[in-house]
Design a protein around this motif. Structure first.
Motif, short mmCIF file in Angstrom:
data_model
loop_
_atom_site.label_atom_id
_atom_site.label_comp_id
_atom_site.label_asym_id
_atom_site.label_seq_id
_atom_site.Cartn_x
_atom_site.Cartn_y
_atom_site.Cartn_z
N ASP A 1 -69.86 -46.21 15.60
CA ASP A 1 -70.35 -47.25 16.56
C ASP A 1 -71.60 -47.93 16.16
O ASP A 1 -72.31 -48.28 16.76
CB ASP A 1 -70.65 -46.70 17.77
N TRP A 2 -71.48 -48.12 14.65
CA TRP A 2 -72.96 -48.58 14.18
C TRP A 2 -73.03 -50.10 14.76
O TRP A 2 -74.20 -50.36 15.12
CB TRP A 2 -72.94 -48.54 12.73
N ALA A 3 -71.95 -50.79 14.82
CA ALA A 3 -72.22 -52.23 15.14
C ALA A 3 -72.65 -52.35 16.60
O ALA A 3 -73.63 -52.89 16.95
CB ALA A 3 -70.81 -52.80 15.09
N ALA A 4 -72.36 -51.43 17.34
CA ALA A 4 -72.78 -51.28 18.81
C ALA A 4 -74.09 -50.91 18.94
O ALA A 4 -74.67 -51.42 19.85
CB ALA A 4 -71.61 -50.37 19.56
N ARG A 5 -74.49 -50.04 18.12
CA ARG A 5 -75.79 -49.53 17.95
C ARG A 5 -76.84 -50.78 17.82
O ARG A 5 -78.00 -50.80 18.46
CB ARG A 5 -75.99 -48.29 17.09
N VAL A 6 -76.38 -51.44 16.89
CA VAL A 6 -77.23 -52.53 16.48
C VAL A 6 -77.62 -53.62 17.61
O VAL A 6 -78.64 -53.98 17.97
CB VAL A 6 -76.75 -53.16 15.37
N ALA A 7 -76.31 -53.89 18.24
CA ALA A 7 -75.96 -54.84 19.34
C ALA A 7 -77.05 -54.29 20.57
O ALA A 7 -77.65 -55.03 21.18
CB ALA A 7 -74.77 -55.17 19.43
N ASP A 8 -76.56 -52.92 20.88
CA ASP A 8 -77.35 -52.30 21.94
C ASP A 8 -78.70 -52.73 21.81
O ASP A 8 -79.69 -52.67 22.86
CB ASP A 8 -76.94 -51.14 22.07
N ALA A 9 -79.37 -52.19 20.66
CA ALA A 9 -80.94 -52.29 20.43
C ALA A 9 -81.18 -53.80 20.51
O ALA A 9 -82.37 -53.93 21.28
CB ALA A 9 -81.17 -51.66 19.14
N ARG A 10 -80.82 -54.74 19.84
CA ARG A 10 -81.20 -55.99 20.17
C ARG A 10 -81.02 -56.69 21.49
O ARG A 10 -81.95 -57.25 22.02
CB ARG A 10 -79.98 -57.03 19.33
N ALA A 11 -80.08 -56.00 22.31
CA ALA A 11 -80.04 -56.32 23.73
C ALA A 11 -81.38 -55.58 24.58
O ALA A 11 -82.08 -56.10 25.46
CB ALA A 11 -78.86 -55.96 24.58
N MET B 1 -77.79 -61.73 1.72
CA MET B 1 -78.32 -61.57 2.97
C MET B 1 -77.33 -61.10 4.01
O MET B 1 -77.68 -60.37 4.92
CB MET B 1 -78.44 -63.29 3.27
N ARG B 2 -76.03 -61.15 3.71
CA ARG B 2 -75.02 -60.72 4.62
C ARG B 2 -75.16 -59.18 4.63
O ARG B 2 -74.85 -58.64 5.49
CB ARG B 2 -73.84 -61.27 4.21
N ALA B 3 -75.24 -58.67 3.31
CA ALA B 3 -75.35 -57.22 3.24
C ALA B 3 -76.51 -56.78 4.20
O ALA B 3 -76.74 -55.73 4.73
CB ALA B 3 -75.51 -56.88 1.66
N ILE B 4 -77.92 -57.41 3.94
CA ILE B 4 -78.94 -56.96 4.58
C ILE B 4 -78.63 -57.07 5.97
O ILE B 4 -79.15 -56.12 6.85
CB ILE B 4 -80.25 -57.56 4.14
N ASP B 5 -77.98 -58.06 6.43
CA ASP B 5 -77.97 -58.24 7.86
C ASP B 5 -76.92 -57.14 8.31
O ASP B 5 -77.21 -56.61 9.59
CB ASP B 5 -77.49 -59.77 7.99
N GLU B 6 -75.93 -56.85 7.50
CA GLU B 6 -75.02 -55.98 8.02
C GLU B 6 -75.68 -54.51 8.31
O GLU B 6 -75.32 -53.67 9.22
CB GLU B 6 -73.92 -55.57 6.88
N LEU B 7 -76.62 -54.27 7.50
CA LEU B 7 -77.42 -52.94 7.69
C LEU B 7 -78.60 -53.13 8.65
O LEU B 7 -79.63 -52.33 8.79
CB LEU B 7 -78.00 -52.44 6.42
N ALA B 8 -78.69 -54.14 9.42
CA ALA B 8 -79.83 -54.31 10.32
C ALA B 8 -81.00 -54.48 9.61
O ALA B 8 -82.14 -54.35 10.15
CB ALA B 8 -79.99 -53.24 11.31
N GLY B 9 -81.15 -55.00 8.55
CA GLY B 9 -82.48 -55.03 7.71
C GLY B 9 -83.34 -56.06 8.32
O GLY B 9 -84.50 -55.95 8.12
N PHE B 10 -82.66 -57.31 8.88
CA PHE B 10 -83.84 -58.42 8.97
C PHE B 10 -84.46 -58.03 10.31
O PHE B 10 -85.37 -58.66 10.91
CB PHE B 10 -83.00 -59.55 9.39
N ASP B 11 -84.07 -56.90 11.27
CA ASP B 11 -84.75 -56.46 12.47
C ASP B 11 -85.95 -55.42 12.00
O ASP B 11 -86.59 -55.07 13.09
CB ASP B 11 -83.81 -56.00 13.31
N LEU B 12 -86.26 -54.98 11.03
CA LEU B 12 -86.83 -53.81 10.82
C LEU B 12 -88.43 -54.01 10.88
O LEU B 12 -88.96 -53.19 11.64
CB LEU B 12 -86.65 -53.20 9.33
N ALA B 13 -88.79 -55.07 10.42
CA ALA B 13 -90.15 -55.54 10.56
C ALA B 13 -90.46 -55.60 12.25
O ALA B 13 -91.73 -55.29 12.64
CB ALA B 13 -90.62 -56.73 9.75
#
Length: 394
Positions: A55-65, A110-122
């Motif tokens: 459920d990785w994609a869901a976890r990322v989306a849930d955190a952003r929401a 960029m796509r790989a970083i984004d897939e791993l939620a890298g842009f949200d870390l900071a």
């Protein structure tokens, strides 16, 4: 941007925001295709994908929401619900400036970083683990530190509620130069085990370092955000010590300077807008009969007006006419055309009109020393809101 404790009306568990096309997909593919780093790392990326929870994609989306990242002014907002032909709305200089900062950075990375939620870390590092401290600096060169701190102190005294518990916190790209800090976010926000979190953090860091244009995390893309946050009880329970706060990213300040707003008034406008959201939290001003994009637009435009009112007022920022223009320009440049998106913050023209209205309330006062309370100012804003959002293409 901002996050509403009871619902994501924002702007961000958080928030000020805009309508830029920031998604990696907006970048042009390199002529030669994937870089050697991207090709050699493909098998490693596949291995990491296999280790991620189903459920990785869901976890990322849930955190952003949960924290409102999708609703901030600076987020990518592309859909529209209102007929765009009825409004004067186009890409602003900030959009073009940010796109230029990614020139030469290949799209597969960029796509790989984004897939791993890298842009949200900071963002999460600053939001959850940051703290107000006299050693904090703002801006890549620290040049905004004194002005932002002074303005923050002034707003706490100006508005008619107790803002002593609101913290001002910087967001820097140095998060990406610390594997431990990256791991901390992956485990706390996404619930990954420490081993998997470390593997992913090391891989994301290697991708960033493989692209000189990403500047080891100091490319403005990583910190192109600013928002206000009012934690819900469950947030504080999970992250003890989490407080009301305003986060200011280096990328936003660099962007405003990059489009020619050299005066420090522009970042002050961003900060004052975010404090406007704290005024709204304190006075329960997020509630209205409006829904969807119109509801968010109302609160964002109101925050523009609150911010400008403070900055122009003689007992507030006391900005002169020239500096006020920079504030107004900063709001114009973060307007968006995402009419159908619940994070719609208002078109560039609407945001400019709101800022102009805030200044006009000061100018029209017979007693320049008198300041309106939050609710009295809101009443004036609500009366002119229909005029501010009226179609303007003709």
């Amino acid at each position: 941007m901002f996050k509403k404790s009871t619902s994501c009306a924002l702007a961000a568990g958080i928030a000020i925001t805009l309508g830029l096309s920031l998604a990696p997909a907006a970048m042009a593919d390199t002529a030669a295709g994937p870089t050697p780093a991207a090709v050699s790392g493909a098998s490693q990326l596949d291995a990491l994908r296999a280790e991620l929870p189903a459920d990785w994609a869901a976890r990322v989306a849930d955190a952003r929401a949960r924290f409102g990242l999708d609703a901030t002014t600076w987020a990518d907002q592309t859909r529209s619900v209102i007929d765009g032909s009825d409004y004067q709305c186009a890409s602003t200089p900030v959009n073009a400036w940010l796109t230029a900062q990614l020139a030469g950075v290949d799209r597969p990375t960029m796509r790989a970083i984004d897939e791993l939620a890298g842009f949200d870390l900071a963002t999460y590092d600053a939001l959850i683990f940051g703290a107000q401290d006299k050693r904090n600096t703002f801006g890549y060169d620290g040049s905004y530190t004194n002005d932002l701190n002074r303005t923050m102190d002034g707003m706490k005294k100006f508005w008619d509620f107790d803002g002593s518990d609101i913290q001002l916190i910087p967001m820097h790209g140095d998060t990406y130069r610390s594997i431990d800090r990256m791991v901390r976010v992956y485990t706390a926000v996404y619930g990954l085990d420490a081993g998997t979190a470390r593997e992913i953090a090391e891989y994301v860091q290697s991708l960033i370092l493989s692209q000189p244009g990403l500047r080891q995390g100091d490319n403005p893309y990583f910190t192109f955000n600013a928002f206000a946050f009012d934690p819900a009880p469950e947030d504080v329970e999970q992250f003890p010590g989490l407080t009301k706060r305003i986060i200011m990213g280096d990328g936003v300040m660099a962007g405003l300077r990059g489009i020619g707003l050299q005066d420090k008034a522009a970042p002050l406008g961003v900060l004052a807008h975010e404090y406007g959201h704290q005024v709204q939290y304190a006075n329960n001003l997020f509630e209205s009969p409006l829904t969807g994009p119109e509801a968010t637009r109302r609160t964002e435009l109101m925050a523009d007006a609150y911010g400008t009112y403070y900055l122009v007022h003689a007992r507030g920022g006391a900005l002169n006419a020239a500096r006020t223009l920079d504030v107004q320009a900063s709001f114009y440049n973060v307007g968006d055309c995402a009419f159908t998106n619940d994070g719609h913050h208002g078109t560039p023209n609407q945001r400019l009109k709101s800022a102009t209205f805030g200044a006009s309330v000061v100018e029209a006062a017979s007693n320049q020393g008198h300041k309106l309370g939050a609710l009295a100012f809101d009443a004036k804003f609500e009366a002119v809101l229909p005029e501010i959002v009226a179609p303007d293409a003709h």
